[in-house]
Motif scaffolding. Structure first.
Motif, PDB file in Angstrom:
ATOM      1  N   PRO A   1       0.909  -1.197   0.113  1.00 23.92           N
ATOM      2  CA  PRO A   1      -0.107   0.040   0.039  1.00 23.92           C
ATOM      3  C   PRO A   1       1.174   1.283   0.048  1.00 23.92           C
ATOM      4  CG  PRO A   1      -0.830  -1.462   1.623  1.00 23.92           C
ATOM      5  CD  PRO A   1       0.743  -2.089   1.104  1.00 23.92           C
ATOM      6  N   GLU A   2       0.494   2.313  -0.556  1.00 25.17           N
ATOM      7  CA  GLU A   2       0.943   3.419  -0.436  1.00 25.17           C
ATOM      8  C   GLU A   2       1.389   3.969   0.909  1.00 25.17           C
ATOM      9  OE1 GLU A   2       0.615   8.043  -2.384  1.00 25.17           O
ATOM     10  OE2 GLU A   2      -0.945   6.575  -2.674  1.00 25.17           O
ATOM     11  N   GLY A   3       2.592   4.392   1.068  1.00 23.65           N
ATOM     12  CA  GLY A   3       2.932   4.999   2.590  1.00 23.65           C
ATOM     13  C   GLY A   3       3.216   3.994   3.545  1.00 23.65           C
ATOM     14  N   ALA A   4       3.508   2.733   3.032  1.00 26.31           N
ATOM     15  CA  ALA A   4       3.737   1.449   3.787  1.00 26.31           C
ATOM     16  C   ALA A   4       5.154   1.581   4.096  1.00 26.31           C
ATOM     17  CB  ALA A   4       3.508   0.252   3.143  1.00 26.31           C
ATOM     18  N   ARG A   5       5.339   1.388   5.415  1.00 21.84           N
ATOM     19  CA  ARG A   5       6.687   1.324   6.090  1.00 21.84           C
ATOM     20  C   ARG A   5       7.370   0.019   6.203  1.00 21.84           C
ATOM     21  NH1 ARG A   5       8.107   0.606  11.797  1.00 21.84           N
ATOM     22  NH2 ARG A   5      10.063   1.414  12.101  1.00 21.84           N
ATOM     23  N   VAL A   6       8.500   0.053   5.502  1.00 23.38           N
ATOM     24  CA  VAL A   6       9.347  -1.261   5.502  1.00 23.38           C
ATOM     25  C   VAL A   6      10.649  -1.350   6.449  1.00 23.38           C
ATOM     26  CG1 VAL A   6      10.357  -3.156   4.069  1.00 23.38           C
ATOM     27  CG2 VAL A   6       8.359  -1.779   3.298  1.00 23.38           C
ATOM     28  N   ILE A   7      10.615  -2.221   7.428  1.00 23.39           N
ATOM     29  CA  ILE A   7      11.845  -2.252   8.411  1.00 23.39           C
ATOM     30  C   ILE A   7      12.801  -3.340   7.791  1.00 23.39           C
ATOM     31  CG2 ILE A   7      10.319  -1.840  10.239  1.00 23.39           C
ATOM     32  CD1 ILE A   7      10.522  -4.508  11.193  1.00 23.39           C
ATOM     33  N   ASN A   8      13.821  -3.179   8.515  1.00 21.44           N
ATOM     34  CA  ASN A   8      14.936  -4.057   8.017  1.00 21.44           C
ATOM     35  C   ASN A   8      15.384  -4.202   6.584  1.00 21.44           C
ATOM     36  OD1 ASN A   8      15.229  -4.974  10.611  1.00 21.44           O
ATOM     37  ND2 ASN A   8      13.706  -6.747  10.326  1.00 21.44           N
ATOM     38  N   VAL A   9      15.085  -3.071   5.816  1.00 21.47           N
ATOM     39  CA  VAL A   9      15.623  -2.921   4.454  1.00 21.47           C
ATOM     40  C   VAL A   9      17.440  -3.007   4.601  1.00 21.47           C
ATOM     41  CG1 VAL A   9      15.879  -1.601   2.505  1.00 21.47           C
ATOM     42  CG2 VAL A   9      13.502  -1.620   4.131  1.00 21.47           C
ATOM     43  N   PRO A  10      17.792  -3.740   3.667  1.00 23.23           N
ATOM     44  CA  PRO A  10      19.327  -3.797   3.723  1.00 23.23           C
ATOM     45  C   PRO A  10      19.833  -2.602   3.330  1.00 23.23           C
ATOM     46  CG  PRO A  10      18.494  -5.367   2.156  1.00 23.23           C
ATOM     47  CD  PRO A  10      17.557  -4.881   2.833  1.00 23.23           C
ATOM     48  N   GLU A  11      20.942  -2.048   4.185  1.00 23.44           N
ATOM     49  CA  GLU A  11      21.469  -0.878   3.398  1.00 23.44           C
ATOM     50  C   GLU A  11      22.240  -1.057   2.517  1.00 23.44           C
ATOM     51  OE1 GLU A  11      22.018   2.619   6.659  1.00 23.44           O
ATOM     52  OE2 GLU A  11      23.137   0.823   7.343  1.00 23.44           O
ATOM     53  N   SER A  12      22.457  -0.197   1.279  1.00 17.75           N
ATOM     54  CA  SER A  12      23.377  -0.296   0.268  1.00 17.75           C
ATOM     55  C   SER A  12      24.810   0.002   0.757  1.00 17.75           C
ATOM     56  CB  SER A  12      22.961   0.655  -1.061  1.00 17.75           C
ATOM     57  OG  SER A  12      23.045   1.869  -0.617  1.00 17.75           O
ATOM     58  N   PHE A  13      25.696  -0.460   0.110  1.00 16.12           N
ATOM     59  CA  PHE A  13      27.184  -0.167   0.602  1.00 16.12           C
ATOM     60  C   PHE A  13      27.261   1.445   0.438  1.00 16.12           C
ATOM     61  CE2 PHE A  13      31.526   0.914  -0.438  1.00 16.12           C
ATOM     62  CZ  PHE A  13      32.192   0.022   0.436  1.00 16.12           C
ATOM     63  N   TYR A  14      26.605   2.322  -0.383  1.00 11.27           N
ATOM     64  CA  TYR A  14      26.865   3.643  -0.577  1.00 11.27           C
ATOM     65  C   TYR A  14      26.067   4.084   0.873  1.00 11.27           C
ATOM     66  CZ  TYR A  14      25.947   8.340  -1.898  1.00 11.27           C
ATOM     67  OH  TYR A  14      25.776   9.834  -1.807  1.00 11.27           O
ATOM     68  N   ARG A  15      25.008   3.645   1.100  1.00  9.40           N
ATOM     69  CA  ARG A  15      24.305   4.482   2.169  1.00  9.40           C
ATOM     70  C   ARG A  15      25.045   4.163   3.560  1.00  9.40           C
ATOM     71  NH1 ARG A  15      17.934   3.823   2.443  1.00  9.40           N
ATOM     72  NH2 ARG A  15      18.477   5.044   4.069  1.00  9.40           N
ATOM     73  N   LYS A  16      25.455   2.888   3.516  1.00  6.47           N
ATOM     74  CA  LYS A  16      26.285   2.395   4.679  1.00  6.47           C
ATOM     75  C   LYS A  16      27.501   3.019   4.988  1.00  6.47           C
ATOM     76  CE  LYS A  16      27.227  -1.624   7.250  1.00  6.47           C
ATOM     77  NZ  LYS A  16      27.073  -3.295   7.420  1.00  6.47           N
ATOM     78  N   TYR A  17      28.491   3.298   3.780  1.00  8.29           N
ATOM     79  CA  TYR A  17      29.508   3.892   3.754  1.00  8.29           C
ATOM     80  C   TYR A  17      29.826   5.108   2.755  1.00  8.29           C
ATOM     81  CZ  TYR A  17      30.582  -0.767   5.705  1.00  8.29           C
ATOM     82  OH  TYR A  17      30.663  -1.877   6.430  1.00  8.29           O
ATOM     83  N   ARG A  18      28.707   5.962   3.257  1.00  8.78           N
ATOM     84  CA  ARG A  18      28.791   7.360   2.287  1.00  8.78           C
ATOM     85  C   ARG A  18      30.232   7.911   2.415  1.00  8.78           C
ATOM     86  NH1 ARG A  18      23.760  10.961   2.665  1.00  8.78           N
ATOM     87  NH2 ARG A  18      22.795   8.821   2.142  1.00  8.78           N
ATOM     88  N   SER A  19      30.210   8.172   3.844  1.00  7.40           N
ATOM     89  CA  SER A  19      31.590   9.020   3.878  1.00  7.40           C
ATOM     90  C   SER A  19      32.830   8.410   3.435  1.00  7.40           C
ATOM     91  CB  SER A  19      31.630   9.255   5.467  1.00  7.40           C
ATOM     92  OG  SER A  19      30.711   9.783   5.919  1.00  7.40           O
ATOM     93  N   LEU A  20      32.987   6.884   3.589  1.00  6.50           N
ATOM     94  CA  LEU A  20      34.055   6.280   2.914  1.00  6.50           C
ATOM     95  C   LEU A  20      34.224   6.458   1.335  1.00  6.50           C
ATOM     96  CD1 LEU A  20      36.666   4.531   3.290  1.00  6.50           C
ATOM     97  CD2 LEU A  20      34.948   2.533   3.262  1.00  6.50           C
ATOM     98  N   VAL A  21      32.987   6.365   0.864  1.00  9.01           N
ATOM     99  CA  VAL A  21      32.830   6.365  -0.507  1.00  9.01           C
ATOM    100  C   VAL A  21      33.401   7.903  -1.179  1.00  9.01           C
ATOM    101  CG1 VAL A  21      31.051   6.568  -2.487  1.00  9.01           C
ATOM    102  CG2 VAL A  21      30.946   4.670  -0.740  1.00  9.01           C
ATOM    103  N   TRP A  22      32.815   8.972  -0.721  1.00  6.44           N
ATOM    104  CA  TRP A  22      32.892  10.127  -1.060  1.00  6.44           C
ATOM    105  C   TRP A  22      34.485  10.473  -0.799  1.00  6.44           C
ATOM    106  CZ3 TRP A  22      30.546  12.706  -4.592  1.00  6.44           C
ATOM    107  CH2 TRP A  22      29.199  12.294  -4.749  1.00  6.44           C
ATOM    108  N   GLY A  23      34.986  10.162   0.364  1.00  8.02           N
ATOM    109  CA  GLY A  23      36.323  10.244   0.569  1.00  8.02           C
ATOM    110  C   GLY A  23      37.317   9.521  -0.526  1.00  8.02           C
TER     111      GLY A  23
END
Length: 299
Positions: free
Chosen positions: A94-116
């Motif tokens: 449904p629209e607006g549904a909240r999903v938990i435990n979505v695996p983080e992408s490498f970029y989202r998890k290590y954003r600072s490391l990626v940009w560095g």
């Protein structure tokens, strides 16, 4: 159960999700995250907080009948692990549904490391590009200098007189083809010093001319004549000119020297003087007797 064990909502949800052959949907938020798929959930914790707020209002003296009935809104919430297990497309939720435990992408998890890392790589690329440009510019400059040296050497080689550039230690820095031929080194690029301009190693005694010593000492152009024995055994007289010359900063000063063969000129001058003396003798002496004539007596 029969053994007297107590199972709470979370444990019940785990057991049902593990044993069920179909997706398990729930209506209580406390059971989400225990292996079930999810559903439109009511939050027990939120209900408890709301009940507490209502109780405080009653304790402060507010009439219970005057307090409106509170209705907690349910919202769709799902567990990513349950969706993945039963191959449920998240786009079907449904629209607006909240999903938990979505695996983080490498970029989202290590954003600072990626940009560095990206910044570091870009910096290294910039350094490599800069160094490459400098190398190209340096090679072009070296090629231009080499071309200038070839042009200078070509010009000097066209001169008929020997020309030599010497440093203060009597080393040959530059010479033309005529100087190499004079030293008996036709076509050679390097060789022993040309003794016409200086002696090997050091200048001779103060009474002997030396292009390096004399030009540097006078800090001006000097000239002298020198008799030179050529490699073929022929002795020639040269008029030598030398002048101080600044070399590279690390090499100090040097001397540029040239020589002109004046053997024939001096021979012609001697012949001319001899003819003048003979004409003078004929003009003042009798051609038959060789005795002085009247012109000599009048003089």
């Amino acid at each position: 159960d029969a053994a007297g064990r107590v199972f709470d909502h979370e444990r019940i949800a785990e057991l049902l999700a593990r044993s069920s052959a179909a997706p398990v949907f729930v209506v209580h938020g406390e059971r989400l995250g225990r292996g079930v798929v999810g559903g439109v959930l009511l939050g027990g914790y939120e209900h408890g907080r709301e009940t507490g707020r209502l109780a405080l209002r009653v304790l402060r003296g507010e009439e219970p009948d005057a307090i409106p009935v509170a209705r907690a809104a349910a919202r769709p919430e799902f567990d990513w692990e349950g969706l993945r297990r039963w191959n449920v497309d998240p786009r079907a939720l449904p629209e607006g549904a909240r999903v938990i435990n979505v695996p983080e992408s490498f970029y989202r998890k290590y954003r600072s490391l990626v940009w560095g890392t990206v910044a570091l790589v870009l910096g290294l690329v910039a350094i490599v590009v800069t160094l490459s440009l400098n190398i190209v510019r340096r090679r072009r400059a070296e090629a231009a200098v080499l071309e200038e040296q070839r042009f200078l050497q070509s010009v000097l080689d066209r001169l008929p007189d020997p020309v030599v550039v010497l440093d203060a230690g009597h080393g040959i820095r530059l010479r033309n083809e005529a100087a190499r031929r004079l030293a008996g080194e036709d076509g050679a690029a390097a060789g022993p010093p040309v003794s016409l301009f200086h002696e090997p190693g050091e200048c001779p005694s103060a009474g002997e001319p030396c292009a390096v010593r004399d030009a540097l000492a006078a800090d001006a152009a000097v000239a002298y004549e020198r008799r030179q024995l050529l490699p073929g055994g022929d002795a020639r007289t040269f008029s030598v000119s030398a002048a101080p010359l600044p070399l590279l900063e690390a090499e100090g000063r040097g001397v540029v020297a040239s020589a002109h063969d004046v053997t024939e000129l001096k021979r012609a001058n001697l012949e001319l003087l001899d003819k003048e003396r003979r004409l003078d003798h004929l003009a003042h002496h009798d051609s038959l007797t060789g005795l002085p004539n009247r012109l000599l007596f009048h003089d």
